[in-house]
Write a protein that holds these residues in place. Structure first.
Motif, PDB file in Angstrom:
ATOM      1  N   ILE A 279       0.733  -1.148   0.034  1.00  0.00           N
ATOM      2  CA  ILE A 279      -0.044  -0.222  -0.006  1.00  0.00           C
ATOM      3  C   ILE A 279       0.815   1.358  -0.059  1.00  0.00           C
ATOM      4  CG2 ILE A 279      -1.542   1.399   1.338  1.00  0.00           C
ATOM      5  CD1 ILE A 279      -2.813  -1.420   2.266  1.00  0.00           C
ATOM      6  N   ALA A 280       1.892   1.235   0.615  1.00  0.00           N
ATOM      7  CA  ALA A 280       2.963   2.250   0.907  1.00  0.00           C
ATOM      8  C   ALA A 280       3.552   2.585  -0.598  1.00  0.00           C
ATOM      9  CB  ALA A 280       4.029   2.218   1.950  1.00  0.00           C
ATOM     10  N   ALA A 281       3.962   1.620  -1.088  1.00  0.00           N
ATOM     11  CA  ALA A 281       4.628   1.587  -2.662  1.00  0.00           C
ATOM     12  C   ALA A 281       3.515   2.326  -3.540  1.00  0.00           C
ATOM     13  CB  ALA A 281       5.006   0.097  -2.780  1.00  0.00           C
ATOM     14  N   ILE A 282       2.304   1.899  -3.397  1.00  0.00           N
ATOM     15  CA  ILE A 282       1.468   2.422  -4.423  1.00  0.00           C
ATOM     16  C   ILE A 282       1.063   3.887  -4.084  1.00  0.00           C
ATOM     17  CG2 ILE A 282      -1.200   2.519  -5.023  1.00  0.00           C
ATOM     18  CD1 ILE A 282      -1.216  -0.553  -4.554  1.00  0.00           C
ATOM     19  N   ALA A 283       1.046   4.403  -2.700  1.00  0.00           N
ATOM     20  CA  ALA A 283       1.140   5.710  -2.518  1.00  0.00           C
ATOM     21  C   ALA A 283       2.347   6.398  -2.990  1.00  0.00           C
ATOM     22  CB  ALA A 283       1.003   6.101  -0.962  1.00  0.00           C
ATOM     23  N   GLY A 284       3.335   5.947  -2.982  1.00  0.00           N
ATOM     24  CA  GLY A 284       4.839   6.362  -3.612  1.00  0.00           C
ATOM     25  C   GLY A 284       4.773   6.640  -4.955  1.00  0.00           C
ATOM     26  N   ALA A 285       4.143   5.460  -5.677  1.00  0.00           N
ATOM     27  CA  ALA A 285       4.089   5.525  -7.001  1.00  0.00           C
ATOM     28  C   ALA A 285       3.232   6.555  -7.643  1.00  0.00           C
ATOM     29  CB  ALA A 285       3.448   4.306  -7.610  1.00  0.00           C
ATOM     30  N   PHE A 286       2.129   7.300  -6.812  1.00  0.00           N
ATOM     31  CA  PHE A 286       1.569   8.450  -7.362  1.00  0.00           C
ATOM     32  C   PHE A 286       1.971   9.923  -6.777  1.00  0.00           C
ATOM     33  CE2 PHE A 286      -1.093   5.183  -8.875  1.00  0.00           C
ATOM     34  CZ  PHE A 286      -1.810   5.737  -9.864  1.00  0.00           C
ATOM     35  N   TYR A 287       2.731   9.529  -5.817  1.00  0.00           N
ATOM     36  CA  TYR A 287       3.370  10.912  -5.213  1.00  0.00           C
ATOM     37  C   TYR A 287       4.426  11.472  -5.868  1.00  0.00           C
ATOM     38  CZ  TYR A 287       5.446  13.896  -1.715  1.00  0.00           C
ATOM     39  OH  TYR A 287       6.357  14.895  -0.941  1.00  0.00           O
ATOM     40  N   TYR A 288       5.394  10.562  -6.357  1.00  0.00           N
ATOM     41  CA  TYR A 288       6.555  11.336  -6.880  1.00  0.00           C
ATOM     42  C   TYR A 288       6.272  11.801  -8.424  1.00  0.00           C
ATOM     43  CZ  TYR A 288       9.283   9.659  -2.883  1.00  0.00           C
ATOM     44  OH  TYR A 288       9.541   9.840  -1.620  1.00  0.00           O
ATOM     45  N   PRO A 289       5.455  11.286  -9.248  1.00  0.00           N
ATOM     46  CA  PRO A 289       5.007  12.176 -10.283  1.00  0.00           C
ATOM     47  C   PRO A 289       4.660  13.528 -10.214  1.00  0.00           C
ATOM     48  CG  PRO A 289       4.415   9.728 -10.614  1.00  0.00           C
ATOM     49  CD  PRO A 289       4.902   9.797  -9.086  1.00  0.00           C
ATOM     50  N   GLN A 290       3.763  13.566  -9.115  1.00  0.00           N
ATOM     51  CA  GLN A 290       3.459  14.902  -8.644  1.00  0.00           C
ATOM     52  C   GLN A 290       4.491  15.816  -8.028  1.00  0.00           C
ATOM     53  OE1 GLN A 290      -0.797  14.758  -6.902  1.00  0.00           O
ATOM     54  NE2 GLN A 290      -0.027  12.631  -6.834  1.00  0.00           N
ATOM     55  N   ALA A 291       5.276  15.100  -7.493  1.00  0.00           N
ATOM     56  CA  ALA A 291       6.648  15.879  -6.781  1.00  0.00           C
ATOM     57  C   ALA A 291       7.560  16.125  -8.160  1.00  0.00           C
ATOM     58  CB  ALA A 291       7.271  15.267  -5.725  1.00  0.00           C
ATOM     59  N   GLY A 292       7.726  15.329  -9.300  1.00  0.00           N
ATOM     60  CA  GLY A 292       8.426  15.611 -10.202  1.00  0.00           C
ATOM     61  C   GLY A 292       9.917  14.993 -10.174  1.00  0.00           C
ATOM     62  N   ILE A 293      10.403  14.586  -8.860  1.00  0.00           N
ATOM     63  CA  ILE A 293      11.616  14.175  -8.866  1.00  0.00           C
ATOM     64  C   ILE A 293      11.821  13.226  -7.565  1.00  0.00           C
ATOM     65  CG2 ILE A 293      12.179  16.196  -7.118  1.00  0.00           C
ATOM     66  CD1 ILE A 293      15.143  15.926  -8.500  1.00  0.00           C
ATOM     67  N   ILE A 294      12.717  12.150  -7.656  1.00  0.00           N
ATOM     68  CA  ILE A 294      12.946  11.403  -6.430  1.00  0.00           C
ATOM     69  C   ILE A 294      14.480  10.953  -6.331  1.00  0.00           C
ATOM     70  CG2 ILE A 294      12.413   9.307  -7.917  1.00  0.00           C
ATOM     71  CD1 ILE A 294      11.513   7.811  -5.324  1.00  0.00           C
ATOM     72  N   ASN A 295      15.067  11.070  -5.185  1.00  0.00           N
ATOM     73  CA  ASN A 295      16.460  10.737  -4.934  1.00  0.00           C
ATOM     74  C   ASN A 295      16.482  10.223  -3.789  1.00  0.00           C
ATOM     75  OD1 ASN A 295      16.713  12.641  -2.721  1.00  0.00           O
ATOM     76  ND2 ASN A 295      16.476  14.242  -4.187  1.00  0.00           N
ATOM     77  N   PRO A 296      17.888   9.471  -3.293  1.00  0.00           N
ATOM     78  CA  PRO A 296      17.925   8.632  -2.006  1.00  0.00           C
ATOM     79  C   PRO A 296      17.611   9.320  -0.787  1.00  0.00           C
ATOM     80  CG  PRO A 296      19.655   8.144  -3.696  1.00  0.00           C
ATOM     81  CD  PRO A 296      18.978   9.618  -4.282  1.00  0.00           C
ATOM     82  N   ALA A 297      17.684  10.794  -0.779  1.00  0.00           N
ATOM     83  CA  ALA A 297      17.406  11.314   0.305  1.00  0.00           C
ATOM     84  C   ALA A 297      15.889  11.230   0.904  1.00  0.00           C
ATOM     85  CB  ALA A 297      17.606  13.023   0.161  1.00  0.00           C
ATOM     86  N   GLU A 298      14.892  10.602  -0.041  1.00  0.00           N
ATOM     87  CA  GLU A 298      13.472  10.467   0.226  1.00  0.00           C
ATOM     88  C   GLU A 298      13.669   8.858   1.280  1.00  0.00           C
ATOM     89  OE1 GLU A 298      11.278  12.245  -0.663  1.00  0.00           O
ATOM     90  OE2 GLU A 298      12.578  13.788  -1.911  1.00  0.00           O
TER      91      GLU A 298
END
Length: 410
Positions: A279-298
């Motif tokens: 469930i957490a992974a699905i949430a992240g899959a839709f969160y980061y396209p709205q954020a525009g970027i993802i890096n290891p600091a997340e």
């Protein structure tokens, strides 16, 4: 005659109705589909907040109802984002490369296109070959199922090893945090195959929809996030209802007693740990396209600690409390750290909330723990006249919600 699932859980209808009204109002007031009173940037913030509410629901399932304080669920959240980001970045880069090569004297071969994509993505970290973990990134049908598969397998293996060894309490929390830190340190390396500290960028550009404005795209993601939150909430409510939910509460209240009664405690814990990770992974899959970027600091361990704070402030053991806590703290954080909160001059010192927000959050967590252990959700319980069952006699479990001596005799 047994009542239906909805009849036994009327709060679900209230939650879904509130979410539907909220979604409709934001859509009507947005720039994409409405009258333009709400800017696109704030619509994206609201869409990301809904995704954070979904991961908070997952955290409440594993912590509030099962009693497992996981400090690694934001790692699964980020891994889901990486799985989606790989496809988005590859597909968008492929479009750019194809357009650039189209001006050449002869059509580009598939090998030239693939090499151009690899150079564009990995040239920044000195790479010239496409890493093996990107083998499915060219196809959405192959890559997107990994949003569930990769975090699910990671949680399954980790949970099987931890629960089989009967690691509990603070030791399990430390292990989940160590897993998160190890994964973050690995992804910071350039040879991890995920561009190291640079991360994945340009995720807000959907392949094939370059002609669609960001105002419209933000509303589409906002609506999708609202739908996912609704489905996740109903799923979580279904999981905690009935005998399965009673077993989860039994694990939380008195794990040893439940084990002595013959319940496969480790199996229950492994199932709920894996389910909430997905469930957490699905949430992240839709969160980061709205954020525009993802890096290891997340994946920093502090992110999972924040998640626990959200649930505690909202009121753990209440699904709506987790949603309220995540939404309240997330939006308040955006206000304080986004420079919108006015600074307070004291003469000898000026309080800039960008610097003091984490201190304020920590103090709020301590205050809620000491003076309002039921969180914000407890206030809604009072308004709805939901009373806590009267407890009498000696406790038969370590938790306040455990069965009491007199109740056991009735």
């Amino acid at each position: 005659m047994s009542r239906s699932f909805i009849a036994r859980n009327p709060s679900i209808l209230w939650f879904l109705a509130s979410l539907a009204v909220f979604t409709l109002v934001i859509t009507v007031l947005s720039e994409g589909f409405g009258i333009g009173l709400i800017p696109t940037a704030f619509v994206k913030t609201l869409g990301k907040t809904l995704c954070l509410c979904l991961v908070a629901v997952a955290m409440d399932l594993i912590w509030g109802y099962t009693g497992i304080l996981s400090l690694g669920h934001m790692a699964f959240f980020a891994v889901g984002g990486y799985m989606t980001g790989m496809w988005l970045m590859y597909a968008r880069t492929e479009e750019i490369v194809v357009q650039a090569l189209a001006s050449g004297p002869i059509p580009a071969t598939p090998e030239e296109v693939a090499q151009g994509v690899t150079t564009q993505i990995f040239g920044v970290v000195g790479g010239s070959d496409l890493p093996a973990i990107w083998s499915f990134a060219h196809s959405a049908w192959l890559q997107l199922p990994l949003v569930l598969i990769v975090p699910g397998l990671l949680a399954l293996v980790f949970g099987w090893l931890a629960f089989r060894a009967r690691v509990n309490g603070v030791y399990l929390s430390i292990l989940t945090q160590a897993m998160t830190l190890a994964l973050a340190l690995y992804l910071f390396q350039n040879d991890s195959g995920l561009r190291g500290n640079n991360g994945l960028s340009g995720l807000q550009n959907l392949p094939g929809l370059g002609h669609v404005s960001q105002a419209t795209t933000s509303i589409l993601f906002f609506l999708a996030s609202a739908m996912l939150l609704a489905l996740g909430y109903v799923l979580a409510a279904f999981v905690i209802s009935g005998k399965f939910g009673s077993a989860l509460r039994g694990i939380r209240d008195d794990e040893q007693r439940l084990r002595f009664l013959g319940y496969p405690v480790e199996g229950y814990k492994l199932f709920i740990f894996t389910l909430t990770a997905m469930i957490a992974a699905i949430a992240g899959a839709f969160y980061y396209p709205q954020a525009g970027i993802i890096n290891p600091a997340e994946l920093a361990p502090i992110a999972s600690i924040y998640l626990a704070v959200w649930v505690a402030i909202g009121g753990r053991g209440r699904l709506y409390g987790a949603v309220i806590g995540a939404a309240f703290v997330s939006l308040l954080s955006s206000w304080f750290t986004g420079g919108m909160a006015p600074s307070i001059p004291l003469g000898f010192y000026t309080i800039h909330w960008v610097d003091w927000w984490t201190v304020l959050l920590g103090l709020s967590f301590v205050a809620v723990t000491l003076f309002a252990p039921k969180g914000i959700g407890g206030l809604f319980d009072r308004l709805a006249h939901i009373a806590t069952p009267a407890r009498h006699g000696a406790a038969l479990g370590p938790n306040d919600g455990a069965l009491q001596e007199k109740e056991a005799q009735e």
